[in-house]
Motif scaffolding. Structure first.
Motif, short mmCIF file in Angstrom:
data_model
loop_
_atom_site.label_atom_id
_atom_site.label_comp_id
_atom_site.label_asym_id
_atom_site.label_seq_id
_atom_site.Cartn_x
_atom_site.Cartn_y
_atom_site.Cartn_z
N ARG A 1 -22.29 14.93 7.28
CA ARG A 1 -23.07 13.70 7.25
C ARG A 1 -23.81 13.58 5.94
O ARG A 1 -24.21 14.57 5.34
CB ARG A 1 -24.06 13.68 8.40
CG ARG A 1 -23.33 13.63 9.71
CD ARG A 1 -24.25 13.31 10.82
NE ARG A 1 -23.43 13.19 12.01
CZ ARG A 1 -23.83 12.67 13.12
NH1 ARG A 1 -25.05 12.23 13.22
NH2 ARG A 1 -23.05 12.59 14.16
N THR A 2 -24.02 12.34 5.54
CA THR A 2 -24.74 12.09 4.32
C THR A 2 -25.63 10.86 4.49
O THR A 2 -25.33 9.99 5.30
CB THR A 2 -23.77 11.90 3.13
OG1 THR A 2 -24.51 11.76 1.93
CG2 THR A 2 -22.87 10.72 3.33
N VAL B 1 -28.16 7.24 7.93
CA VAL B 1 -27.06 8.13 8.25
C VAL B 1 -26.23 7.39 9.28
O VAL B 1 -26.73 7.00 10.34
CB VAL B 1 -27.56 9.48 8.81
CG1 VAL B 1 -26.39 10.35 9.24
CG2 VAL B 1 -28.42 10.20 7.78
N GLY C 1 -23.48 6.66 12.10
CA GLY C 1 -22.94 7.34 13.27
C GLY C 1 -21.63 6.68 13.62
O GLY C 1 -21.04 5.99 12.79
N ILE D 1 -30.41 15.02 11.54
CA ILE D 1 -30.47 13.69 10.92
C ILE D 1 -31.84 13.48 10.26
O ILE D 1 -31.93 13.04 9.12
CB ILE D 1 -30.20 12.57 11.94
CG1 ILE D 1 -28.86 12.77 12.65
CG2 ILE D 1 -30.30 11.20 11.30
CD1 ILE D 1 -27.65 12.76 11.78
#
Length: 194
Positions: free
Chosen positions: A2-3, A57, A59, A92
């Motif tokens: 994730r970024t 972020v 999803g 997150i």
């Protein structure tokens, strides 16, 4: 992996949807008061119009796992951070806080003010885990400041250990500082508590 990314106006609906899905308690912690759906849409429009730094972020489409918004002021930055209920305990918040710190350091900002920090134990704990100093007022009318033990020497942060402070929004007016200096320091906060 994730970024955290900066959303474009094409992401407007997803960003608005993230905030609209927050519970009443989450809205209170995030915005400092209960706000209506209409106010949330206006809020999202406003930060796009002002070009405020916003990080999200993503999803599973069309969801956003979390969002961080910085409102830059002459005293630091007002930080708003929210993580969708389905995305909590997945790192997150840490990712968004790291990204906000990276942006702030490039602007010479080291103090983040957060609304209702005294009630937001999750954000205080997160900030301490990543090595931020944390100071909050026990209640909105208080002049006393809480500085938890170890808040000045976090050891779990990457590059942010001790460089950044998360402070209660009510403390942003404690002292006027010369241009180029940050507003809140642990020493100042301790002196205001005496």
């Amino acid at each position: 992996m994730r970024t955290a990314i900066s959303p474009t106006y094409f992401d407007f609906h997803e960003v608005a949807y993230h905030f609209l899905k927050l519970t009443a308690t989450d809205r209170l912690l995030r915005f400092g008061r209960l706000i209506s759906d209409l106010e949330i849409v206006a809020y999202v429009e406003a930060f796009y119009l002002r070009s405020d730094p916003v990080f999200v972020v993503m999803g599973p489409w069309p969801s956003i796992a979390g969002a961080a918004h910085l409102e830059i002021t002459d005293r630091g930055a007002i930080l708003g951070l929210s993580v969708s209920s389905w995305a909590r305990r997945q790192g997150i918040g840490t990712l968004l806080l790291d990204r906000a710190c990276l942006f702030a350091s490039s602007r010479g900002i080291s103090t983040f003010f957060v609304r209702n920090l005294s009630a937001n134990m999750a954000l205080r704990s997160l900030a301490q885990r990543v090595g931020m100093r944390v100071a909050w007022a026990p209640n909105a009318k208080s002049t006393q400041v809480e500085l938890p033990a170890g808040s000045r020497d976090g050891s779990h942060g990457k590059y942010i250990t001790g460089q950044f402070m998360l402070a209660d929004y009510s403390l942003r007016l404690q002292r006027r500082t010369p241009p180029g200096e940050d507003t809140v320091s642990a020493d100042l906060l301790e002196s205001t508590a005496s």
